[in-house]
Scaffold this active site. Structure first.
Site, PDB file in Angstrom:
ATOM      1  N   GLN A   1     -66.378   7.274  -9.535  1.00 21.04           N
ATOM      2  CA  GLN A   1     -66.387   5.732 -10.140  1.00 21.04           C
ATOM      3  C   GLN A   1     -67.012   5.678 -11.414  1.00 21.04           C
ATOM      4  O   GLN A   1     -68.402   6.297 -11.450  1.00 21.04           O
ATOM      5  CB  GLN A   1     -66.826   4.571  -9.317  1.00 21.04           C
ATOM      6  CG  GLN A   1     -66.803   3.339  -9.612  1.00 21.04           C
ATOM      7  CD  GLN A   1     -67.531   2.447  -8.644  1.00 21.04           C
ATOM      8  OE1 GLN A   1     -68.126   2.811  -7.589  1.00 21.04           O
ATOM      9  NE2 GLN A   1     -67.270   1.245  -8.778  1.00 21.04           N
TER      10      GLN A   1
ATOM     11  N   HIS B   1     -62.213  -1.552  -8.195  1.00 16.83           N
ATOM     12  CA  HIS B   1     -60.802  -1.731  -8.943  1.00 16.83           C
ATOM     13  C   HIS B   1     -60.082  -0.362  -8.419  1.00 16.83           C
ATOM     14  O   HIS B   1     -60.423   0.297  -7.545  1.00 16.83           O
ATOM     15  CB  HIS B   1     -60.819  -1.258 -10.359  1.00 16.83           C
ATOM     16  CG  HIS B   1     -61.388  -0.032 -10.878  1.00 16.83           C
ATOM     17  ND1 HIS B   1     -62.830   0.062 -10.909  1.00 16.83           N
ATOM     18  CD2 HIS B   1     -60.935   1.157 -11.217  1.00 16.83           C
ATOM     19  CE1 HIS B   1     -63.268   1.285 -11.426  1.00 16.83           C
ATOM     20  NE2 HIS B   1     -62.034   1.842 -11.725  1.00 16.83           N
TER      21      HIS B   1
ATOM     22  N   HIS C   1     -56.494   2.183  -8.759  1.00 19.16           N
ATOM     23  CA  HIS C   1     -55.719   2.732  -9.604  1.00 19.16           C
ATOM     24  C   HIS C   1     -54.207   2.971  -9.016  1.00 19.16           C
ATOM     25  O   HIS C   1     -54.115   3.334  -7.773  1.00 19.16           O
ATOM     26  CB  HIS C   1     -56.243   4.347 -10.118  1.00 19.16           C
ATOM     27  CG  HIS C   1     -57.598   4.383 -10.821  1.00 19.16           C
ATOM     28  ND1 HIS C   1     -57.611   4.382 -12.105  1.00 19.16           N
ATOM     29  CD2 HIS C   1     -58.835   4.476 -10.109  1.00 19.16           C
ATOM     30  CE1 HIS C   1     -58.758   4.268 -12.411  1.00 19.16           C
ATOM     31  NE2 HIS C   1     -59.873   4.468 -11.312  1.00 19.16           N
TER      32      HIS C   1
ATOM     33  N   ASP D   1     -53.711   0.936 -17.457  1.00 18.55           N
ATOM     34  CA  ASP D   1     -55.013   1.687 -17.975  1.00 18.55           C
ATOM     35  C   ASP D   1     -55.102   2.274 -19.262  1.00 18.55           C
ATOM     36  O   ASP D   1     -53.940   2.702 -19.841  1.00 18.55           O
ATOM     37  CB  ASP D   1     -55.135   2.730 -17.101  1.00 18.55           C
ATOM     38  CG  ASP D   1     -56.436   3.431 -16.884  1.00 18.55           C
ATOM     39  OD1 ASP D   1     -57.088   3.773 -18.150  1.00 18.55           O
ATOM     40  OD2 ASP D   1     -57.050   3.647 -15.866  1.00 18.55           O
TER      41      ASP D   1
ATOM     42  N   ASN E   1     -62.155   4.699  -5.970  1.00 21.13           N
ATOM     43  CA  ASN E   1     -63.325   5.296  -6.061  1.00 21.13           C
ATOM     44  C   ASN E   1     -64.623   4.471  -5.745  1.00 21.13           C
ATOM     45  O   ASN E   1     -64.775   3.611  -6.315  1.00 21.13           O
ATOM     46  CB  ASN E   1     -63.438   6.071  -7.335  1.00 21.13           C
ATOM     47  CG  ASN E   1     -62.410   7.195  -7.622  1.00 21.13           C
ATOM     48  OD1 ASN E   1     -61.863   7.677  -6.795  1.00 21.13           O
ATOM     49  ND2 ASN E   1     -61.888   6.998  -9.074  1.00 21.13           N
TER      50      ASN E   1
END
Length: 134
Positions: free
Chosen positions: A93, A99, A101, A30, A86
Site C-alpha cells: 500500500q 482502494h 485495484h 489509474d 493492499n
C-alpha cells in the site's frame, strides 16, 4: 481527511478519468496502470485501510468491484481479471486511503501478481487454527 489525495479525487476536487460514480464511490482509471484499463475503486469517505472501512462500505466495494470487472472485461475483451486490495506498506500500500485495484489481464502481459507457493505444515496449521478460528 484534509491532505489525502484519494479523498480529493474521490470527492471531485481533483479531476480524474471517472468510469463510475455514486454517493459512496468513484471509480477512476489509474494514472500508473499495470495494464490497459487498470482502474481504482475509491470510497468517498476516508478509511486508511480495510481495518478502518465500515462493514457496509466493504460489502458495497466488493459488489461494485464485481460490476466494474464485468463492464471492463466486456468493453476491453481482456483474458482475465485481478481484483487487488493492499493494506499496509509491507503489503504494497502506497496511498493510505482504502482502494481496490481492478486490473484487466491479457495473455502474455507482464503484470506480476504471482508468488511461489509455500507449504502449510501441521505445526503452523494448528497454530493458526488455535489463534484465528472460532
Amino acid at each position: 481527511m484534509e491532505n489525502c489525495i484519494f479523498c480529493k479525487i474521490a470527492n471531485g476536487e481533483i479531476p480524474s478519468a471517472t468510469l463510475y460514480e455514486d454517493g459512496d464511490f468513484r471509480v477512476i482509471l489509474d494514472l500508473g496502470p499495470a495494464s490497459k484499463g487498470h482502474a481504482l475503486i475509491l470510497p468517498k469517505a476516508h478509511a486508511a485501510n480495510i481495518y478502518e472501512l465500515p462493514d457496509e462500505l466493504a460489502g458495497k466495494a466488493m459488489v461494485l468491484a464485481k460490476k466494474m470487472a464485468g463492464k471492463i472485461t466486456e468493453a476491453l475483451k481482456c483474458d482475465g481479471f485481478n481484483i487487488v486490495q493492499n493494506n499496509g506498506q509491507t503489503a504494497g500500500q502506497t496511498v493510505f486511503h482504502f482502494h481496490m485495484h481492478l486490473i484487466p489481464r491479457y495473455e502474455g502481459d507482464s503484470v506480476g501478481l504471482t508468488w511461489t507457493p509455500g507449504e502449510l505444515t501441521d505445526e503452523v496449521r494448528e497454530e493458526i487454527l488455535s489463534k484465528v478460528s472460532q
